[in-house]
Motif scaffolding. Structure first.
Motif, PDB file in Angstrom:
ATOM      1  N   GLN A   1       4.940 -13.762   1.099  1.00 45.30           N
ATOM      2  CA  GLN A   1       5.457 -13.057  -0.065  1.00 45.30           C
ATOM      3  C   GLN A   1       4.299 -12.681  -0.975  1.00 45.30           C
ATOM      4  O   GLN A   1       3.418 -13.485  -1.249  1.00 45.30           O
ATOM      5  CB  GLN A   1       6.443 -13.923  -0.825  1.00 45.30           C
ATOM      6  N   GLY A   2       4.351 -11.421  -1.409  1.00 40.51           N
ATOM      7  CA  GLY A   2       3.351 -10.925  -2.340  1.00 40.51           C
ATOM      8  C   GLY A   2       4.017 -10.311  -3.553  1.00 40.51           C
ATOM      9  O   GLY A   2       5.163  -9.870  -3.489  1.00 40.51           O
ATOM     10  N   VAL A   3       3.281 -10.294  -4.660  1.00 43.07           N
ATOM     11  CA  VAL A   3       3.785  -9.732  -5.907  1.00 43.07           C
ATOM     12  C   VAL A   3       2.975  -8.488  -6.242  1.00 43.07           C
ATOM     13  O   VAL A   3       1.752  -8.494  -6.152  1.00 43.07           O
ATOM     14  CB  VAL A   3       3.654 -10.754  -7.057  1.00 43.07           C
ATOM     15  N   CYS A   4       3.683  -7.441  -6.633  1.00 46.11           N
ATOM     16  CA  CYS A   4       3.050  -6.211  -7.100  1.00 46.11           C
ATOM     17  C   CYS A   4       3.282  -6.081  -8.599  1.00 46.11           C
ATOM     18  O   CYS A   4       4.417  -6.212  -9.063  1.00 46.11           O
ATOM     19  CB  CYS A   4       3.644  -4.983  -6.398  1.00 46.11           C
ATOM     20  N   HIS A   5       2.214  -5.845  -9.328  1.00 46.58           N
ATOM     21  CA  HIS A   5       2.309  -5.600 -10.774  1.00 46.58           C
ATOM     22  C   HIS A   5       1.934  -4.132 -10.999  1.00 46.58           C
ATOM     23  O   HIS A   5       0.836  -3.715 -10.668  1.00 46.58           O
ATOM     24  CB  HIS A   5       1.346  -6.498 -11.550  1.00 46.58           C
ATOM     25  N   THR A   6       2.875  -3.359 -11.529  1.00 48.45           N
ATOM     26  CA  THR A   6       2.596  -1.958 -11.835  1.00 48.45           C
ATOM     27  C   THR A   6       3.006  -1.681 -13.277  1.00 48.45           C
ATOM     28  O   THR A   6       3.683  -2.505 -13.899  1.00 48.45           O
ATOM     29  CB  THR A   6       3.390  -1.010 -10.904  1.00 48.45           C
ATOM     30  N   GLU A   7       2.626  -0.531 -13.775  1.00 52.66           N
ATOM     31  CA  GLU A   7       3.029  -0.146 -15.131  1.00 52.66           C
ATOM     32  C   GLU A   7       4.544   0.003 -15.225  1.00 52.66           C
ATOM     33  O   GLU A   7       5.147  -0.296 -16.243  1.00 52.66           O
ATOM     34  CB  GLU A   7       2.349   1.165 -15.535  1.00 52.66           C
ATOM     35  N   GLU A   8       5.151   0.469 -14.132  1.00 59.11           N
ATOM     36  CA  GLU A   8       6.597   0.687 -14.114  1.00 59.11           C
ATOM     37  C   GLU A   8       7.382  -0.620 -14.082  1.00 59.11           C
ATOM     38  O   GLU A   8       8.354  -0.785 -14.808  1.00 59.11           O
ATOM     39  CB  GLU A   8       6.967   1.556 -12.907  1.00 59.11           C
TER      40      GLU A   8
ATOM     41  N   GLY B   1       0.811  -1.218   0.000  1.00 55.52           N
ATOM     42  CA  GLY B   1       0.000   0.000   0.000  1.00 55.52           C
ATOM     43  C   GLY B   1       0.838   1.258   0.000  1.00 55.52           C
ATOM     44  O   GLY B   1       0.506   2.241  -0.659  1.00 55.52           O
ATOM     45  N   LEU B   2       1.958   1.233   0.728  1.00 56.96           N
ATOM     46  CA  LEU B   2       2.844   2.390   0.761  1.00 56.96           C
ATOM     47  C   LEU B   2       3.495   2.652  -0.589  1.00 56.96           C
ATOM     48  O   LEU B   2       3.909   3.768  -0.880  1.00 56.96           O
ATOM     49  CB  LEU B   2       3.936   2.204   1.826  1.00 56.96           C
ATOM     50  N   THR B   3       3.597   1.612  -1.410  1.00 56.07           N
ATOM     51  CA  THR B   3       4.196   1.774  -2.735  1.00 56.07           C
ATOM     52  C   THR B   3       3.142   1.998  -3.812  1.00 56.07           C
ATOM     53  O   THR B   3       3.470   2.119  -4.990  1.00 56.07           O
ATOM     54  CB  THR B   3       5.056   0.550  -3.117  1.00 56.07           C
ATOM     55  N   GLY B   4       1.870   2.013  -3.410  1.00 54.28           N
ATOM     56  CA  GLY B   4       0.800   2.289  -4.362  1.00 54.28           C
ATOM     57  C   GLY B   4       0.287   1.075  -5.120  1.00 54.28           C
ATOM     58  O   GLY B   4      -0.266   1.223  -6.205  1.00 54.28           O
ATOM     59  N   CYS B   5       0.465  -0.108  -4.564  1.00 51.65           N
ATOM     60  CA  CYS B   5      -0.058  -1.289  -5.253  1.00 51.65           C
ATOM     61  C   CYS B   5      -0.813  -2.174  -4.275  1.00 51.65           C
ATOM     62  O   CYS B   5      -0.724  -1.998  -3.063  1.00 51.65           O
ATOM     63  CB  CYS B   5       1.069  -2.055  -5.944  1.00 51.65           C
ATOM     64  N   THR B   6      -1.553  -3.100  -4.810  1.00 53.39           N
ATOM     65  CA  THR B   6      -2.212  -4.131  -4.027  1.00 53.39           C
ATOM     66  C   THR B   6      -1.514  -5.439  -4.363  1.00 53.39           C
ATOM     67  O   THR B   6      -1.563  -5.894  -5.509  1.00 53.39           O
ATOM     68  CB  THR B   6      -3.712  -4.223  -4.389  1.00 53.39           C
ATOM     69  N   ALA B   7      -0.865  -6.009  -3.379  1.00 55.70           N
ATOM     70  CA  ALA B   7      -0.065  -7.219  -3.615  1.00 55.70           C
ATOM     71  C   ALA B   7      -0.954  -8.453  -3.710  1.00 55.70           C
ATOM     72  O   ALA B   7      -1.948  -8.577  -2.998  1.00 55.70           O
ATOM     73  CB  ALA B   7       0.952  -7.414  -2.495  1.00 55.70           C
TER      74      ALA B   7
ATOM     75  N   LEU C   1      14.300   0.587  -9.820  1.00 50.94           N
ATOM     76  CA  LEU C   1      13.105   0.826  -9.016  1.00 50.94           C
ATOM     77  C   LEU C   1      13.413   0.870  -7.523  1.00 50.94           C
ATOM     78  O   LEU C   1      12.701   1.521  -6.759  1.00 50.94           O
ATOM     79  CB  LEU C   1      12.063  -0.258  -9.312  1.00 50.94           C
ATOM     80  N   LEU C   2      14.479   0.214  -7.107  1.00 47.75           N
ATOM     81  CA  LEU C   2      14.789   0.114  -5.682  1.00 47.75           C
ATOM     82  C   LEU C   2      14.975   1.473  -5.006  1.00 47.75           C
ATOM     83  O   LEU C   2      14.522   1.672  -3.888  1.00 47.75           O
ATOM     84  CB  LEU C   2      16.027  -0.756  -5.456  1.00 47.75           C
TER      85      LEU C   2
END
Length: 147
Positions: free
Chosen positions: A82-89, A65-71, A131-132
Motif C-alpha cells: 500500500q502506498g499513499v499519494c499526496h496531491t494538491e487535489e 505514476g499513471l495518476t501523476g504522483c509518486t507514492a 476523485l474516484l
C-alpha cells in the motif's frame, strides 16, 4: 501476543498457498484448453482506461505514476502493498495484491467501514468519492460502494 501469532500464521498460510500455486501459474501457456472453458470469470468487471494504456494488475508505483504522483509506500507485506499519494487535489491510497482472492478478502473487511472504492484487477484505490471518477478514467476499474 495471540494476535501477532495469528497474523504470522495467516501470512505463512498465504505465502505457502502462493508458493504452491506458483508452478501452476508459470507453467500455463497462452493456449486454450478444456479447463479454461470451465473457469468462472471474476465478479469484478475491469474497464480499460484510455489514458492508462495498460490493464492492471500493476505495482503501486505504476498505478501512482499513471495518476501523476509518486507514492510513498506505507505497507509492504506478503498479502498486500500500500502506498499513499499526496496531491494538491486530495490524498489517496493505492493497494495492490498478489492474488485476486486477497483483494476480495480486503474488500470484505473494508465493507465494515463502508465508502466507495475504485477496484481493478488485484488493486484498490481509496479516495474521496469526487476523485474516484477522475482516477477511473486514468486507471480503469469500477467504482464500488461498500457497506
Amino acid at each position: 501476543m495471540l494476535q501477532q501469532s495469528t497474523a504470522h500464521l495467516v501470512r505463512g498460510a498465504a505465502l505457502a498457498g502462493s508458493l504452491a500455486l506458483l508452478p501452476l501459474a508459470t507453467g500455463c501457456g497462452g493456449g486454450e484448453d478444456a479447463t479454461a472453458e470451465k473457469s468462472t470469470p471474476t465478479p469484478t468487471a475491469v474497464t480499460a482506461a484510455p489514458a492508462a494504456g495498460v490493464v492492471a494488475p500493476a505495482k503501486v508505483e505504476v498505478i501512482a505514476g499513471l495518476t501523476g504522483c509518486t507514492a510513498k509506500i506505507r505497507i509492504e507485506a506478503d498479502e498486500l502493498r500500500q502506498g499513499v499519494c499526496h496531491t494538491e487535489e486530495a490524498d489517496y491510497t493505492i493497494t495492490t495484491f498478489p492474488e485476486e482472492r486477497l483483494k476480495d478478502t480486503w474488500l470484505e473487511s473494508a465493507g465494515v467501514y463502508g465508502g466507495k472504492y475504485l477496484v481493478g484487477s488485484r488493486w484498490v484505490v481509496s479516495a474521496q468519492p469526487k476523485l474516484l471518477e477522475r482516477l477511473r478514467t486514468e486507471l480503469g476499474g469500477t467504482i464500488q460502494q461498500l457497506g
